[in-house]
Design a protein around this motif. Structure first.
Motif, short mmCIF file in Angstrom:
data_model
loop_
_atom_site.label_atom_id
_atom_site.label_comp_id
_atom_site.label_asym_id
_atom_site.label_seq_id
_atom_site.Cartn_x
_atom_site.Cartn_y
_atom_site.Cartn_z
N THR A 34 0.82 -1.22 0.00
CA THR A 34 0.00 0.00 0.00
C THR A 34 0.85 1.26 0.00
O THR A 34 1.90 1.34 0.63
CB THR A 34 -0.93 0.04 1.24
OG1 THR A 34 -0.17 -0.27 2.42
CG2 THR A 34 -2.04 -0.97 1.12
N ASP A 89 -2.34 8.11 6.16
CA ASP A 89 -2.59 7.61 7.52
C ASP A 89 -2.99 8.76 8.44
O ASP A 89 -2.51 9.89 8.29
CB ASP A 89 -1.29 7.03 8.11
CG ASP A 89 -0.82 5.76 7.42
OD1 ASP A 89 -1.62 5.11 6.73
OD2 ASP A 89 0.37 5.42 7.61
N GLY A 116 1.71 3.98 4.38
CA GLY A 116 1.53 2.80 3.54
C GLY A 116 2.71 1.86 3.69
O GLY A 116 3.85 2.31 3.80
N TRP A 128 -5.78 4.70 6.22
CA TRP A 128 -5.78 3.90 7.45
C TRP A 128 -5.63 4.84 8.64
O TRP A 128 -4.91 5.84 8.56
CB TRP A 128 -4.60 2.92 7.43
CG TRP A 128 -4.42 2.18 8.73
CD1 TRP A 128 -5.11 1.08 9.16
CD2 TRP A 128 -3.48 2.49 9.77
NE1 TRP A 128 -4.67 0.70 10.40
CE2 TRP A 128 -3.67 1.54 10.80
CE3 TRP A 128 -2.50 3.48 9.94
CZ2 TRP A 128 -2.92 1.54 11.97
CZ3 TRP A 128 -1.76 3.49 11.11
CH2 TRP A 128 -1.97 2.52 12.11
N ARG A 167 -1.66 -1.15 19.33
CA ARG A 167 -2.45 -0.11 18.66
C ARG A 167 -3.80 -0.68 18.25
O ARG A 167 -3.94 -1.90 18.09
CB ARG A 167 -1.71 0.42 17.44
CG ARG A 167 -1.69 -0.53 16.29
CD ARG A 167 -1.10 0.11 15.04
NE ARG A 167 -0.96 -0.88 14.00
CZ ARG A 167 0.00 -0.86 13.09
NH1 ARG A 167 0.91 0.09 13.11
NH2 ARG A 167 0.06 -1.77 12.17
N ASN A 180 2.43 -5.77 2.91
CA ASN A 180 1.06 -5.86 3.37
C ASN A 180 0.02 -5.29 2.39
O ASN A 180 0.00 -4.10 2.12
CB ASN A 180 1.04 -5.06 4.69
CG ASN A 180 -0.18 -5.29 5.50
OD1 ASN A 180 -0.96 -6.19 5.21
ND2 ASN A 180 -0.35 -4.46 6.51
N TRP A 239 -6.02 -8.95 7.11
CA TRP A 239 -6.09 -9.96 6.03
C TRP A 239 -6.18 -11.37 6.61
O TRP A 239 -6.80 -12.25 6.00
CB TRP A 239 -4.87 -9.83 5.11
CG TRP A 239 -4.73 -8.44 4.57
CD1 TRP A 239 -3.72 -7.56 4.82
CD2 TRP A 239 -5.64 -7.73 3.70
NE1 TRP A 239 -3.94 -6.36 4.17
CE2 TRP A 239 -5.12 -6.45 3.48
CE3 TRP A 239 -6.86 -8.07 3.10
CZ2 TRP A 239 -5.75 -5.49 2.69
CZ3 TRP A 239 -7.50 -7.12 2.31
CH2 TRP A 239 -6.95 -5.86 2.11
N GLY A 271 4.76 2.09 10.76
CA GLY A 271 5.74 1.83 9.70
C GLY A 271 7.02 1.18 10.16
O GLY A 271 7.88 0.86 9.34
N GLY A 296 7.47 -1.83 11.30
CA GLY A 296 7.56 -3.18 10.76
C GLY A 296 7.90 -3.18 9.27
O GLY A 296 8.69 -3.99 8.80
N ASP A 297 7.32 -2.25 8.55
CA ASP A 297 7.58 -2.16 7.11
C ASP A 297 9.01 -1.68 6.85
O ASP A 297 9.67 -2.12 5.91
CB ASP A 297 6.61 -1.18 6.45
CG ASP A 297 5.18 -1.49 6.84
OD1 ASP A 297 4.79 -2.65 6.77
OD2 ASP A 297 4.47 -0.55 7.25
#
Ligand code: AMP
Length: 302
Positions: free
Chosen positions: A8, A12, A27, A80, A91, A122, A150, A232, A234-235
């Motif tokens: 994505t 946000d 994203g 989001w 969160r 994701n 998901w 973000g 984790g991304d």
């Protein structure tokens, strides 16, 4: 070597104990592409709406990020919003609006189709799978990230694409949810059976572990005085992890461990300011210095 990233590109709205931002660029693909671009050339696949202007696009400019696969569609971009708890370890998602993502069916540019490294970050598992199906030859490495949204809403599609994935990057709560096991080693074992032979479990401020069969490697979280916005992280971890692997083109234990450190480095920078503000302004020197800090964190003698 090039790293293809699909995911994505979003707006946000985030609330943390340090403040509130009503609308900012975010994203999963945005964070991971920017993080990875410090190490390797990135080929981005995503979709944005008419609300995504040249101002937002600037985050990709001046970096080795090919945006030939960034589609523009009528309507609004994925949106989001989330709120973090006081200790910022948890969160809640307040709102998820798929908008242009709901109809997204990416067509990979021709030159993307032989990318040796692929990161399915994701987004809808069926879109992740669709990207893999368009690859001309089998990539050297396919990694995937997903989240509760998901796992709850598209489990069958997720399990189908997982069969073709080498590395799953996932946070601890989601690893438990996906596997039905509380213990993280048990969870990783279950996930191995679904396809990925490497499982990277991200544990927020507690660091991350990599499980590959019986081998386990654990990286601590970097103790930081101020965590402004965990969005973000984790991304960014995934971007650092995969960017380093793509750059060295090695997939052995030494390379995986190094990738875990650079993933942690990028995740730790991402949280220091709101949105992409810290991540997008890093220097190589800062990245290297933080990697050394990680080395120092657990250096000891027996
Ligand atoms: P992270 O904090 O690393 O888990 O990722 C946060 C980013 O994920 C935000 O910038 C969001 O725009 C994006 N995001 C939130 N929910 C989803 C979702 N269901 N699918 C894809 N991306 C999402």
């Amino acid at each position: 070597m090039s790293l293809l990233i699909v995911g994505t590109v979003a707006f946000d709205a985030v609330e943390t104990p340090h403040g509130k931002v009503g609308r900012m660029l975010g994203g999963a693909a945005t964070y991971s592409a920017v993080a990875a671009s410090y190490f390797a050339p990135v080929r981005l696949v995503s979709v944005v709406g008419e609300d995504f202007t040249h101002r937002e696009h600037a985050v990709f400019r001046g970096r080795p990020i090919d945006t030939g696969g960034l589609e523009r569609a009528p309507g609004r971009s994925f949106f989001w919003s989330g709120r973090y708890t006081a200790d910022m370890n948890d969160r809640v998602t307040l709102d998820t609006q798929l908008n242009v993502l709901a109809e997204f069916d990416p067509k990979l540019p021709e030159h993307y189709r032989d990318s040796p490294f692929v990161f399915l970050s994701n987004l809808q598992p069926k879109v992740q799978h669709g990207v893999l199906r368009q690859m001309r030859r089998k990539p050297r490495l396919v990694a995937l990230d997903t989240m509760n949204y998901w796992i709850e809403g598209a489990l069958a599609e997720l399990r189908a694409v997982l069969r073709r994935v080498h590395v799953l990057l996932i946070n601890d709560a989601e690893a438990r949810q996906l596997s039905g096991r509380h213990n993280l080693l048990d969870a990783a074992e279950r996930i191995h059976a679904m396809g990925p032979r490497v499982v990277v479990i991200k544990r927020g401020e507690h660091g991350a572990i990599l499980v590959r069969g019986r081998r386990v490697f654990s990286v601590p979280g970097m103790p930081l005085r101020r965590v402004f916005d965990p969005t973000g992280a984790g991304d960014s971890f995934a971007g650092g992890f995969l960017g380093v692997l793509a750059a060295s083109a090695r997939l052995d234990e030494v390379a995986l461990r190094r990738a875990m450190i650079y993933g942690s480095v990028m995740g730790s920078f991402a949280v220091e300011k709101f949105g992409l503000e810290r991540l997008r302004r890093l220097t190589r020197k800062e990245i290297r210095a933080r990697a050394r800090q990680f080395q120092e964190l657990t250096r000891f003698e027996l």
